[in-house]
Design a protein around this motif. Structure first.
Motif, PDB file in Angstrom:
ATOM      1  N   LEU A  16      49.877  47.941  34.015  1.00 20.59           N
ATOM      2  CA  LEU A  16      48.849  46.966  33.640  1.00 20.59           C
ATOM      3  C   LEU A  16      47.807  47.661  32.772  1.00 20.59           C
ATOM      4  CD1 LEU A  16      48.385  45.332  37.155  1.00 20.59           C
ATOM      5  CD2 LEU A  16      49.520  44.285  35.193  1.00 20.59           C
ATOM      6  N   GLU A  17      47.667  47.206  31.541  1.00 24.21           N
ATOM      7  CA  GLU A  17      46.719  47.822  30.613  1.00 24.21           C
ATOM      8  C   GLU A  17      45.357  47.133  30.718  1.00 24.21           C
ATOM      9  OE1 GLU A  17      46.020  48.570  25.814  1.00 24.21           O
ATOM     10  OE2 GLU A  17      47.982  47.865  26.554  1.00 24.21           O
ATOM     11  N   ILE A  18      44.346  47.902  31.096  1.00 25.65           N
ATOM     12  CA  ILE A  18      42.981  47.383  31.199  1.00 25.65           C
ATOM     13  C   ILE A  18      42.267  47.604  29.873  1.00 25.65           C
ATOM     14  CG2 ILE A  18      40.718  47.725  32.275  1.00 25.65           C
ATOM     15  CD1 ILE A  18      42.082  48.358  34.873  1.00 25.65           C
ATOM     16  N   GLY A  19      41.657  46.541  29.355  1.00 26.81           N
ATOM     17  CA  GLY A  19      40.831  46.686  28.167  1.00 26.81           C
ATOM     18  C   GLY A  19      39.493  47.309  28.492  1.00 26.81           C
ATOM     19  N   GLN A  20      38.880  46.840  29.575  1.00 28.60           N
ATOM     20  CA  GLN A  20      37.607  47.391  30.040  1.00 28.60           C
ATOM     21  C   GLN A  20      37.355  46.940  31.463  1.00 28.60           C
ATOM     22  OE1 GLN A  20      34.876  45.169  30.677  1.00 28.60           O
ATOM     23  NE2 GLN A  20      36.167  43.437  30.155  1.00 28.60           N
ATOM     24  N   LEU A  21      36.453  47.638  32.143  1.00 29.14           N
ATOM     25  CA  LEU A  21      36.081  47.363  33.525  1.00 29.14           C
ATOM     26  C   LEU A  21      34.593  47.611  33.652  1.00 29.14           C
ATOM     27  CD1 LEU A  21      36.825  47.009  36.615  1.00 29.14           C
ATOM     28  CD2 LEU A  21      37.268  49.468  36.635  1.00 29.14           C
ATOM     29  N   HIS A  22      33.857  46.657  34.261  1.00 30.29           N
ATOM     30  CA  HIS A  22      32.410  46.859  34.358  1.00 30.29           C
ATOM     31  C   HIS A  22      31.810  46.040  35.496  1.00 30.29           C
ATOM     32  CE1 HIS A  22      32.651  43.251  31.685  1.00 30.29           C
ATOM     33  NE2 HIS A  22      31.614  42.852  32.398  1.00 30.29           N
ATOM     34  N   ALA A  23      30.588  46.390  35.850  1.00 30.70           N
ATOM     35  CA  ALA A  23      29.804  45.562  36.762  1.00 30.70           C
ATOM     36  C   ALA A  23      29.375  44.319  36.008  1.00 30.70           C
ATOM     37  CB  ALA A  23      28.587  46.333  37.263  1.00 30.70           C
ATOM     38  N   GLU A  24      29.615  43.152  36.599  1.00 32.48           N
ATOM     39  CA  GLU A  24      29.280  41.892  35.932  1.00 32.48           C
ATOM     40  C   GLU A  24      27.865  41.440  36.301  1.00 32.48           C
ATOM     41  OE1 GLU A  24      29.341  39.009  34.400  1.00 32.48           O
ATOM     42  OE2 GLU A  24      30.883  39.478  32.933  1.00 32.48           O
ATOM     43  N   TYR A  25      27.587  40.165  36.006  1.00 31.78           N
ATOM     44  CA  TYR A  25      26.221  39.656  36.133  1.00 31.78           C
ATOM     45  C   TYR A  25      25.780  39.484  37.577  1.00 31.78           C
ATOM     46  CZ  TYR A  25      22.114  36.788  35.238  1.00 31.78           C
ATOM     47  OH  TYR A  25      20.832  36.318  35.187  1.00 31.78           O
ATOM     48  N   GLY A  26      26.661  38.975  38.430  1.00 28.03           N
ATOM     49  CA  GLY A  26      26.261  38.656  39.790  1.00 28.03           C
ATOM     50  C   GLY A  26      26.263  39.863  40.708  1.00 28.03           C
ATOM     51  N   PRO A  27      25.523  39.794  41.815  1.00 22.57           N
ATOM     52  CA  PRO A  27      25.551  40.869  42.812  1.00 22.57           C
ATOM     53  C   PRO A  27      26.976  41.078  43.318  1.00 22.57           C
ATOM     54  CG  PRO A  27      23.771  39.328  43.267  1.00 22.57           C
ATOM     55  CD  PRO A  27      24.595  38.714  42.188  1.00 22.57           C
ATOM     56  N   ALA A  28      27.412  42.325  43.329  1.00 25.86           N
ATOM     57  CA  ALA A  28      28.741  42.730  43.790  1.00 25.86           C
ATOM     58  C   ALA A  28      29.852  42.288  42.859  1.00 25.86           C
ATOM     59  CB  ALA A  28      29.024  42.202  45.194  1.00 25.86           C
ATOM     60  N   GLN A  29      29.524  41.693  41.725  1.00 24.82           N
ATOM     61  CA  GLN A  29      30.557  41.166  40.843  1.00 24.82           C
ATOM     62  C   GLN A  29      31.037  42.226  39.863  1.00 24.82           C
ATOM     63  OE1 GLN A  29      29.502  37.962  38.082  1.00 24.82           O
ATOM     64  NE2 GLN A  29      31.308  36.824  38.745  1.00 24.82           N
ATOM     65  N   MET A  30      32.353  42.210  39.613  1.00 26.12           N
ATOM     66  CA  MET A  30      32.957  43.077  38.608  1.00 26.12           C
ATOM     67  C   MET A  30      33.861  42.239  37.713  1.00 26.12           C
ATOM     68  SD  MET A  30      33.890  46.464  40.916  1.00 26.12           S
ATOM     69  CE  MET A  30      34.449  47.396  39.479  1.00 26.12           C
ATOM     70  N   GLU A  31      34.221  42.819  36.571  1.00 27.45           N
ATOM     71  CA  GLU A  31      35.144  42.158  35.657  1.00 27.45           C
ATOM     72  C   GLU A  31      36.044  43.199  35.024  1.00 27.45           C
ATOM     73  OE1 GLU A  31      33.869  39.090  32.632  1.00 27.45           O
ATOM     74  OE2 GLU A  31      34.657  40.620  31.258  1.00 27.45           O
ATOM     75  N   LEU A  32      37.301  42.813  34.840  1.00 24.87           N
ATOM     76  CA  LEU A  32      38.203  43.627  34.038  1.00 24.87           C
ATOM     77  C   LEU A  32      38.987  42.711  33.113  1.00 24.87           C
ATOM     78  CD1 LEU A  32      41.404  43.359  35.119  1.00 24.87           C
ATOM     79  CD2 LEU A  32      40.505  44.776  36.955  1.00 24.87           C
ATOM     80  N   SER A  33      39.450  43.260  32.022  1.00 23.30           N
ATOM     81  CA  SER A  33      40.256  42.484  31.088  1.00 23.30           C
ATOM     82  C   SER A  33      41.650  43.079  31.020  1.00 23.30           C
ATOM     83  CB  SER A  33      39.623  42.468  29.690  1.00 23.30           C
ATOM     84  OG  SER A  33      39.561  43.775  29.152  1.00 23.30           O
ATOM     85  N   LEU A  34      42.644  42.198  30.952  1.00 21.34           N
ATOM     86  CA  LEU A  34      44.029  42.599  30.792  1.00 21.34           C
ATOM     87  C   LEU A  34      44.431  42.448  29.329  1.00 21.34           C
ATOM     88  CD1 LEU A  34      45.742  40.911  33.885  1.00 21.34           C
ATOM     89  CD2 LEU A  34      45.178  43.324  33.593  1.00 21.34           C
ATOM     90  N   ALA A  35      45.127  43.443  28.812  1.00 18.52           N
ATOM     91  CA  ALA A  35      45.564  43.401  27.420  1.00 18.52           C
ATOM     92  C   ALA A  35      46.482  42.208  27.187  1.00 18.52           C
ATOM     93  CB  ALA A  35      46.281  44.696  27.063  1.00 18.52           C
ATOM     94  N   PRO A  36      46.472  41.635  25.988  1.00 18.64           N
ATOM     95  CA  PRO A  36      47.306  40.459  25.709  1.00 18.64           C
ATOM     96  C   PRO A  36      48.788  40.785  25.708  1.00 18.64           C
ATOM     97  CG  PRO A  36      46.218  41.228  23.709  1.00 18.64           C
ATOM     98  CD  PRO A  36      45.640  42.012  24.832  1.00 18.64           C
TER      99      PRO A  36
END
Length: 456
Positions: A191-211
């Motif tokens: 699984l190729e991750i584009g990026q991973l970061h702490a998001e806007y909400g408390p305890a929230q994270m986000e990652l993107s999967l390559a197309p």
């Protein structure tokens, strides 16, 4: 059977390789009409047999609702009798880095005699990809996945695992080991991750999967959940993929980025004003069918609670260029990134959507726009939620459906999207939505959201 004669030898080779690597079992996974992953696990030694004839599972998985209640309201599945066959897709099999005793494979569901089963969601997307090909089109799809990270506890405990601040590296220090495991396990699981970061909400994270191609993208969305959950468990954490874990929480969108191509050319390539004619028609098709598409891509009561104006969730039906309030956010290419970077992001999408049905609906709507040569109104770059009702009416911008009944009316009244599902699957899908709505009638909004918090 639809399997080929060389499926068993291939499966034997795979099984031998897995056994030599110390893998004991294969988990075969699919998603139901609530977006909830379901699975069966078989010993590695059984893989050759299962690859040929599948595993027996009940037909009633098509009419499980979000709380695992079974509704018999759909005439086609109104009896507890009946079995179908769950068959692993060996091309998608992956030994799980975070669960070394197991491998994972997406599954397709066939009728008891090996014929196509009309309720199999993966087959719906496969057919839609074939339809794109007949029109000379291909598509690429990538996901942005938002989720909350929480400390382990009882079912009613809801303790954020990091305190923020939003988008800060400081926030991730509290979950550093988890984040490291995610990065390593995703790479090991293909699984190729584009990026991973702490998001806007408390305890929230986000990652993107390559197309990738659409079917692979849906498979990888399910594999990403399995990978994330294993990493969380290893670190004493638990995750919520729910569209809205609690009323005071930030919503979790699973945004779909899509681009459509003809003869190796990205039709969405353009500029800050928008794409060319065919790319504009693709977005116009999505916009035309957006209320019906959203009934598939954001289908649950949790989804409807998430679609709040002012929360970057896409509550109103319009499109914009890089406008994060728009449910259809056009992302143009640039001289720096290249024109082929262009895509359109659907923000009214979350983990409660079956990924195969969601992508099928998106691609069908967009492709119909191309076929019909639709034109596209100018983009909206403001937040319509800050306008008066009169101003929105003048711009012909309306809220997307806000209740289950409104979503059902939008879906059944659409001349295109129901045909993508077929009558049988559409009937089961709607029965499940009605079951969810009926179960929520005497419950508070907080109770409904709490019941969905850990389901996906």
């Amino acid at each position: 059977m639809t399997t080929t004669s060389d499926a068993v030898p291939d499966a034997r080779t795979v099984a031998a390789e897995l056994s030599d690597a110390g893998v004991a079992g294969v988990t075969i996974s699919w998603a139901d009409n609530n977006g909830i992953p379901r699975s069966r696990t078989v010993p590695v030694s059984a893989l050759p047999r299962v690859a040929e004839t599948g595993i027996g599972v009940t037909t009633l998985f098509a009419v499980f609702d979000s709380s695992d209640a079974i509704t018999y309201a759909h005439e086609g599945l109104s009896s507890p009798s009946g079995d179908v066959r769950l068959v692993p897709v060996l091309d998608g099999l992956v030994p799980l880095a975070g669960q070394p005793a197991l491998a994972w494979a997406p599954g397709r569901i066939l009728d008891a005699d090996g014929a196509p089963w009309p309720y199999d969601q993966r087959a719906v997307l496969e057919r839609q990809v074939e339809e794109l090909g007949k029109a000379g089109l291909t598509a690429l799809v990538g996901y942005e996945i938002e989720f909350g990270v929480y400390a382990e506890g009882g079912p009613d405990e809801f303790v954020p695992a990091h305190p923020g601040p939003a988008y800060s590296p400081h926030a991730l220090l509290a979950v550093d080991e988890f984040m490291a495991d995610v990065l390593r396990d995703f790479t090991a699981n293909g699984l190729e991750i584009g990026q991973l970061h702490a998001e806007y909400g408390p305890a929230q994270m986000e990652l993107s999967l390559a197309p990738s191609d659409p079917v692979t993208a849906a498979d990888r969305q399910l594999l990403a959940r399995q990978t994330l959950r294993a990493a969380a468990r290893r670190n004493g954490l638990r995750l919520s993929f729910a569209p809205l874990p609690a009323q005071a929480a930030a919503g979790n969108g699973w945004h779909i980025h899509s681009s459509v191509w003809r003869d190796g050319r990205n039709l969405l390539a353009g500029n800050q004003e928008g794409p060319g004619a065919e790319g504009a028609a693709y977005i116009a098709g999505l916009l035309r069918d957006l209320p019906a598409v959203a009934a598939i891509t954001a289908p649950t009561l949790g989804s409807l609670a998430r679609l709040r104006p002012g929360f970057f969730a896409g509550a109103f039906a319009f499109w914009g260029v890089e406008n994060r309030e728009a449910p259809l956010r056009y992302v143009p290419g640039s001289k720096f990134l290249g024109s082929d970077h262009a895509n359109v992001e659907l923000k009214t999408s979350d983990a409660s959507a079956n990924p195969y049905l969601a992508l099928a609906a998106v691609l069908a709507a967009g492709a119909a726009g191309v076929a019909d040569e639709l034109s596209l109104e100018p983009p909206v770059q403001a937040d319509p939620g800050s306008w008066s009702e009169k101003e929105r009416a003048e711009q012909k911008i309306a809220l997307l459906p806000r209740t289950q009944a409104e979503q059902e009316a939008a879906l059944t009244g659409n001349p295109r999207i129901p045909a993508v599902l077929g009558d049988d699957l559409l009937g089961a899908f709607l029965a499940v939505r009605r079951s969810d709505a009926a179960a929520a009638e005497d419950r508070s909004p907080d109770d409904v959201l709490a019941g969905l918090r850990w389901r996906y």
